[in-house]
Design an enzyme around this catalytic site. Structure first.
Site, PDB file in Angstrom:
ATOM      1  N   ASP A 235       0.830  -1.211   0.000  1.00 29.81           N
ATOM      2  CA  ASP A 235       0.000   0.000   0.000  1.00 29.81           C
ATOM      3  C   ASP A 235       0.862   1.257   0.000  1.00 29.81           C
ATOM      4  O   ASP A 235       2.038   1.236   0.367  1.00 29.81           O
ATOM      5  CB  ASP A 235      -0.957   0.007   1.194  1.00 29.81           C
ATOM      6  CG  ASP A 235      -0.227  -0.123   2.529  1.00 29.81           C
ATOM      7  OD1 ASP A 235       0.810  -0.812   2.581  1.00 29.81           O
ATOM      8  OD2 ASP A 235      -0.693   0.450   3.523  1.00 29.81           O
TER       9      ASP A 235
ATOM     10  N   GLU B 203      -0.611  -1.893   5.272  1.00 25.53           N
ATOM     11  CA  GLU B 203       0.280  -1.813   6.440  1.00 25.53           C
ATOM     12  C   GLU B 203       0.229  -0.425   7.054  1.00 25.53           C
ATOM     13  O   GLU B 203       0.406  -0.263   8.256  1.00 25.53           O
ATOM     14  CB  GLU B 203       1.721  -2.150   6.030  1.00 25.53           C
ATOM     15  CG  GLU B 203       2.699  -2.246   7.203  1.00 25.53           C
ATOM     16  CD  GLU B 203       3.250  -0.907   7.652  1.00 25.53           C
ATOM     17  OE1 GLU B 203       3.570  -0.779   8.856  1.00 25.53           O
ATOM     18  OE2 GLU B 203       3.365   0.014   6.820  1.00 25.53           O
ATOM     19  N   GLU B 204      -0.018   0.580   6.228  1.00 22.12           N
ATOM     20  CA  GLU B 204       0.097   1.964   6.680  1.00 22.12           C
ATOM     21  C   GLU B 204      -1.093   2.470   7.493  1.00 22.12           C
ATOM     22  O   GLU B 204      -0.999   3.512   8.133  1.00 22.12           O
ATOM     23  CB  GLU B 204       0.279   2.906   5.470  1.00 22.12           C
ATOM     24  CG  GLU B 204       1.565   2.686   4.687  1.00 22.12           C
ATOM     25  CD  GLU B 204       2.802   3.174   5.426  1.00 22.12           C
ATOM     26  OE1 GLU B 204       2.664   3.635   6.584  1.00 22.12           O
ATOM     27  OE2 GLU B 204       3.896   3.083   4.853  1.00 22.12           O
TER      28      GLU B 204
ATOM     29  N   ARG C 164      18.227  -7.833  14.256  1.00 21.72           N
ATOM     30  CA  ARG C 164      18.211  -7.701  15.713  1.00 21.72           C
ATOM     31  C   ARG C 164      17.381  -8.817  16.316  1.00 21.72           C
ATOM     32  O   ARG C 164      16.271  -9.084  15.859  1.00 21.72           O
ATOM     33  CB  ARG C 164      17.650  -6.355  16.174  1.00 21.72           C
ATOM     34  CG  ARG C 164      17.727  -6.213  17.694  1.00 21.72           C
ATOM     35  CD  ARG C 164      17.408  -4.837  18.203  1.00 21.72           C
ATOM     36  NE  ARG C 164      17.707  -4.761  19.630  1.00 21.72           N
ATOM     37  CZ  ARG C 164      18.905  -4.522  20.138  1.00 21.72           C
ATOM     38  NH1 ARG C 164      19.930  -4.317  19.340  1.00 21.72           N
ATOM     39  NH2 ARG C 164      19.098  -4.496  21.444  1.00 21.72           N
TER      40      ARG C 164
ATOM     41  N   HIS D 217       8.158   8.556   4.521  1.00 18.18           N
ATOM     42  CA  HIS D 217       6.939   9.371   4.620  1.00 18.18           C
ATOM     43  C   HIS D 217       7.198  10.836   4.244  1.00 18.18           C
ATOM     44  O   HIS D 217       6.389  11.703   4.561  1.00 18.18           O
ATOM     45  CB  HIS D 217       6.302   9.286   6.012  1.00 18.18           C
ATOM     46  CG  HIS D 217       5.768   7.920   6.339  1.00 18.18           C
ATOM     47  ND1 HIS D 217       4.676   7.721   7.154  1.00 18.18           N
ATOM     48  CD2 HIS D 217       6.160   6.673   5.962  1.00 18.18           C
ATOM     49  CE1 HIS D 217       4.433   6.414   7.265  1.00 18.18           C
ATOM     50  NE2 HIS D 217       5.338   5.768   6.535  1.00 18.18           N
TER      51      HIS D 217
END
Length: 391
Positions: free
Chosen positions: A81, A139-140, A178, A364
């Site tokens: 998206d 996802e956003e 990580r 963004h």
């Protein structure tokens, strides 16, 4: 499966990856509206003779590549998206959709996973186990697409799930891993304080929600410093405070909104409970009432140790030790966390910083872009992870 052959084929697919990425960049779609993008992905996977499910959890697309030999099933996720941002870059592949652009690299994620699918499908006769290609919508925008896709069964039969995110501000081609908590959960609150308005000359006849709200903002800042173990991480941010319109009028209401971020689920519960307790007690002590709306957003991303080491070792083998680094945890959020709540897995980052420093912008941002060659590094890790999983 011969890994070196797979890696060479990934490199040869680089022009195709760029073509796909730029097509998607020019034709972005917002969260929950990704119909053309979903069709593009489904058609591409179908052409590879991969089993395809569409409208998974709404707009998600799931591809299944069955190996000829028995083995574990690995799922690889990419989101697709875009964001409600006007593209301000001066490039040939600039977004053609007003006020919508891929400003977070999801176009690159999709191109990378489709390239990996292309290589792996070509070698299905040598493949042990299965590969599930998770193309996730939304996802956003909360509540995101991951949760609904899981509820629709996208992880059924999956043994391990992995994903990656391009990072425009980190050195291109370097993979960052990580173990443990890597990204935070993200919650939102909206507090409405109801008092009693009146004339500014007669404050004693009012219950001033603005003053009460000011006390509350200060009180909220003490939660992390006085209730959370200093070894733990948490952030409470008050992002807006609206009350009143005139300089000589005490308003009836005040509205405070903010965000809450943490890693550990117990700390997350603590923060929510303390925000509610402090809000209610602060308002009650001053004669006001309150309404609290608290929305839980994405879960934190916890990378499982075994799977994280596996991806670290794979990345080191295919990219070289100098191109694999440990990263500090981030307080940003990602709904990939839902996938690894259900199945063991890991989420890594791939640096994609452009060589021209004048063109480097954060995610963004209206001028966001990334080094497309970084897609090669991610795709190599994906195909090698599949090839070696059942060795």
């Amino acid at each position: 499966m011969d890994v070196q052959t797979l890696l060479k084929e990934v490199e040869e697919l680089y022009p195709k990856m760029v073509e796909i990425r730029r097509y998607l960049h020019q034709n972005p779609e917002l969260s929950f509206k990704e119909e053309r993008t979903a069709k593009f992905i489904a058609d591409y996977l179908t052409d590879l003779d991969i089993e395809v499910q569409t409208k998974v959890g709404e707009n998600g697309v799931v591809g299944l590549l069955r190996g000829k030999k028995e083995g574990k099933t690995i799922a690889i996720r990419a989101d697709f998206d875009a964001l409600p941002i006007q593209d301000e870059k001066d490039v040939p592949y600039k977004s053609t959709v007003k006020d919508v652009m891929h400003a977070c690299g999801h176009d690159g994620h999709t191109a990378t996973l489709l390239a990996a699918a292309t290589v792996l499908a070509k070698h299905r006769d040598e493949l042990a186990g299965n590969v599930v290609f998770l193309h996730q919508h939304a996802e956003e925008q909360f509540p995101g697409g991951a949760k609904s896709m899981i509820e629709a069964g996208c992880l059924d039969g999956v043994d391990i799930v992995i994903g990656s995110h391009l990072q425009s501000t980190l050195p291109a081609g370097v993979v960052y891993y990580r173990e443990g908590y890597t990204m935070a959960s993200a919650d939102m609150f909206n507090i409405t304080i109801s008092g009693k308005g009146g004339h500014g000359a007669s404050p004693h006849e009012t219950v001033d929600p603005l003053v009460i709200g000011s006390q509350l903002v200060t009180n909220l800042q003490q939660i992390v410093s006085r209730n959370v173990d200093p070894i733990q991480s948490a952030v409470i941010t008050v992002g807006s405070f609206h009350s009143g319109e005139a300089p000589n009028v005490i308003p009836d209401t005040a509205v405070i909104t903010g965000s809450v971020r943490s890693y550990d689920p117990e700390i997350r519960d603590l923060l929510e409970n303390r925000i509610k307790q402090l809000t209610e007690s602060t308002c009650a002590a001053n004669g006001a009432t309150c309404e609290i709306k608290y929305d839980r957003g994405y879960a934190s991303v916890y990378n499982h140790p075994t799977e994280t080491k596996y991806i670290k070792d794979i990345a080191t083998e295919v990219l070289g030790e100098e191109n694999v680094k440990e990263i500090e945890p981030k307080m940003g959020s990602e709904d990939f966390g839902y996938f690894i709540q259900e199945k063991p897995g890991t989420f890594f980052f791939t640096g994609a910083r452009l060589s021209d420093s004048e063109r480097v912008y954060p995610h963004h941002h209206p001028r966001f872009d990334f080094d497309e060659e970084a897609m090669i590094s991610t795709a190599k890790v994906f195909v090698a992870a599949v090839a070696k999983l059942n060795d």
